[in-house]
Design an enzyme around this catalytic site. Structure first.
Site, mmCIF file in Angstrom:
data_model
loop_
_atom_site.group_PDB
_atom_site.id
_atom_site.type_symbol
_atom_site.label_atom_id
_atom_site.label_comp_id
_atom_site.label_asym_id
_atom_site.label_seq_id
_atom_site.Cartn_x
_atom_site.Cartn_y
_atom_site.Cartn_z
ATOM 1 N N HIS A 1 -24.223 -125.123 -75.864
ATOM 2 C CA HIS A 1 -23.487 -124.673 -74.690
ATOM 3 C C HIS A 1 -24.425 -124.788 -73.502
ATOM 4 C CE1 HIS A 1 -20.848 -121.426 -72.532
ATOM 5 N NE2 HIS A 1 -21.259 -122.361 -71.730
ATOM 6 N N GLU A 21 -23.284 -127.495 -66.396
ATOM 7 C CA GLU A 21 -24.504 -126.872 -66.930
ATOM 8 C C GLU A 21 -25.727 -127.240 -66.092
ATOM 9 O OE1 GLU A 21 -24.779 -124.513 -69.350
ATOM 10 O OE2 GLU A 21 -22.608 -124.510 -69.258
ATOM 11 N N HIS A 81 -27.195 -124.040 -64.121
ATOM 12 C CA HIS A 81 -28.390 -123.531 -64.814
ATOM 13 C C HIS A 81 -29.593 -124.472 -64.731
ATOM 14 C CE1 HIS A 81 -25.822 -120.409 -66.511
ATOM 15 N NE2 HIS A 81 -24.981 -121.341 -66.926
HETATM 16 P P1 AMP Z 1 -21.675 -120.970 -68.080
HETATM 17 O O1 AMP Z 1 -20.983 -121.116 -66.722
HETATM 18 O O2 AMP Z 1 -22.773 -121.934 -68.285
HETATM 19 O O3 AMP Z 1 -22.052 -119.560 -68.316
HETATM 20 O O4 AMP Z 1 -20.616 -121.367 -69.171
HETATM 21 C C1 AMP Z 1 -19.294 -120.961 -69.105
HETATM 22 C C2 AMP Z 1 -18.437 -122.139 -68.826
HETATM 23 O O5 AMP Z 1 -18.714 -123.179 -69.748
HETATM 24 C C3 AMP Z 1 -16.970 -121.777 -68.944
HETATM 25 O O6 AMP Z 1 -16.295 -122.337 -67.841
HETATM 26 C C4 AMP Z 1 -16.567 -122.461 -70.225
HETATM 27 O O7 AMP Z 1 -15.236 -122.827 -70.178
HETATM 28 C C5 AMP Z 1 -17.490 -123.652 -70.274
HETATM 29 N N1 AMP Z 1 -17.742 -124.126 -71.625
HETATM 30 C C6 AMP Z 1 -18.366 -123.498 -72.602
HETATM 31 N N2 AMP Z 1 -18.433 -124.245 -73.715
HETATM 32 C C7 AMP Z 1 -17.846 -125.405 -73.418
HETATM 33 C C8 AMP Z 1 -17.600 -126.590 -74.144
HETATM 34 N N3 AMP Z 1 -18.019 -126.790 -75.401
HETATM 35 N N4 AMP Z 1 -16.953 -127.574 -73.501
HETATM 36 C C9 AMP Z 1 -16.573 -127.435 -72.236
HETATM 37 N N5 AMP Z 1 -16.770 -126.349 -71.487
HETATM 38 C C10 AMP Z 1 -17.402 -125.323 -72.087
#
Ligand code: AMP
Length: 240
Positions: free
Chosen positions: A80, A130, A134
């Site tokens: 992730h 990502e 991040h």
């Molecule tokens: P973050 O913003 O990095 O904390 O991650 C959360 C976001 O990542 C949310 O919008 C999720 O829908 C997205 N997300 C998490 N896992 C996946 C995945 N395998 N594929 C696509 N989007 C993802």
């Protein structure tokens, strides 16, 4: 219009909506959670700060079978994210504006496709998210997109959750369940730190996060990173 015909119409509309939902079939059953610190205990969102410093890295890996309807059976967790995080519960995000550039990661594209797939939109949108949120905050550990994605994939390979669980005879199953405490112990024994387990529907493991220090060595998670999923949990072999 009589009250009963209104009720009938609402019921019919609900049935159509339900049928459509089944027909289309969500690619992702349970939304992957956000950064655990993006939502505070009181339910308010927050946690993202503008300062670019961070205390540790949070390596969040996903178990595909829980969330991904179209995935084949896996023998590895997928990425992730690798998230710079602070001990106080905040985390830096969107630290600079360099856009994600696929050509910068062309040399590791096969690994990204394999180990960092999107379960929702296209892979590139996931990597863009990502990186922007991040990866741009990962300095001084990483100072380029290639370093960030390579480093994150390297950490995923080093902290192999599937193998850690398998070495304690915890293997995916659509019938067996496991105690979260046994999963924590197995990962701690194999990888040197207790994971934060997140669960989706049916209390099945959706993600596991590891706290890593600035050299990406395992460390105990700070108290601002509480356990998410406890008790009897599923570890499905395929989407169900
Ligand atoms: P973050 O913003 O990095 O904390 O991650 C959360 C976001 O990542 C949310 O919008 C999720 O829908 C997205 N997300 C998490 N896992 C996946 C995945 N395998 N594929 C696509 N989007 C993802």
């Amino acid at each position: 219009m009589s009250r009963s015909s209104t009720v009938r119409e609402i019921a019919a509309a609900a049935a159509v909506a339900a049928a459509l939902l089944c027909a289309v079939g969500p690619a992702v059953a349970s939304a992957a959670r956000q950064h655990p610190l993006a939502r505070r205990a009181d339910g308010s969102s927050g946690g993202c700060v503008t300062a670019t410093s961070w205390d540790y890295m949070y390596l969040e890996q996903q178990w595909p079978a829980t969330s991904c309807k179209n995935c084949t059976e896996n023998t590895y967790f997928t990425m992730h994210g690798l998230w710079p995080t602070n001990n106080d519960g905040s985390y830096p995000c969107n630290c600079e504006s360099t856009p994600f550039d696929p050509s910068a990661v062309a040399s590791i594209r096969t690994s990204l496709d394999t180990y960092w797939p999107s379960f929702q939109e296209d892979d590139q949108s996931f990597w863009t998210h990502e990186w922007s949120k991040h990866g741009t905050c990962s300095a001084p550990l990483y100072t380029s997109q290639l370093e960030f994605f390579k480093g994150a994939l390297g950490a995923r390979a080093k902290y192999d959750l599937y193998q850690a669980l398998a070495s304690a005879s915890i293997t995916p199953s659509n019938s067996a369940t496991y105690q979260a405490s046994d999963i924590e112990a197995a990962v701690n024994k194999a990888l040197g730190t207790t994971p934060i387990i997140s669960c989706g529907y049916h209390n099945e493991i959706s993600e596991m996060g590891l706290c890593l220090d600035k050299q990406l060595q395992p460390m105990a998670c700070p108290s601002s990173q509480p356990q998410q999923c406890t008790g009897e949990v599923g570890y499905p072999s395929s989407y169900n």
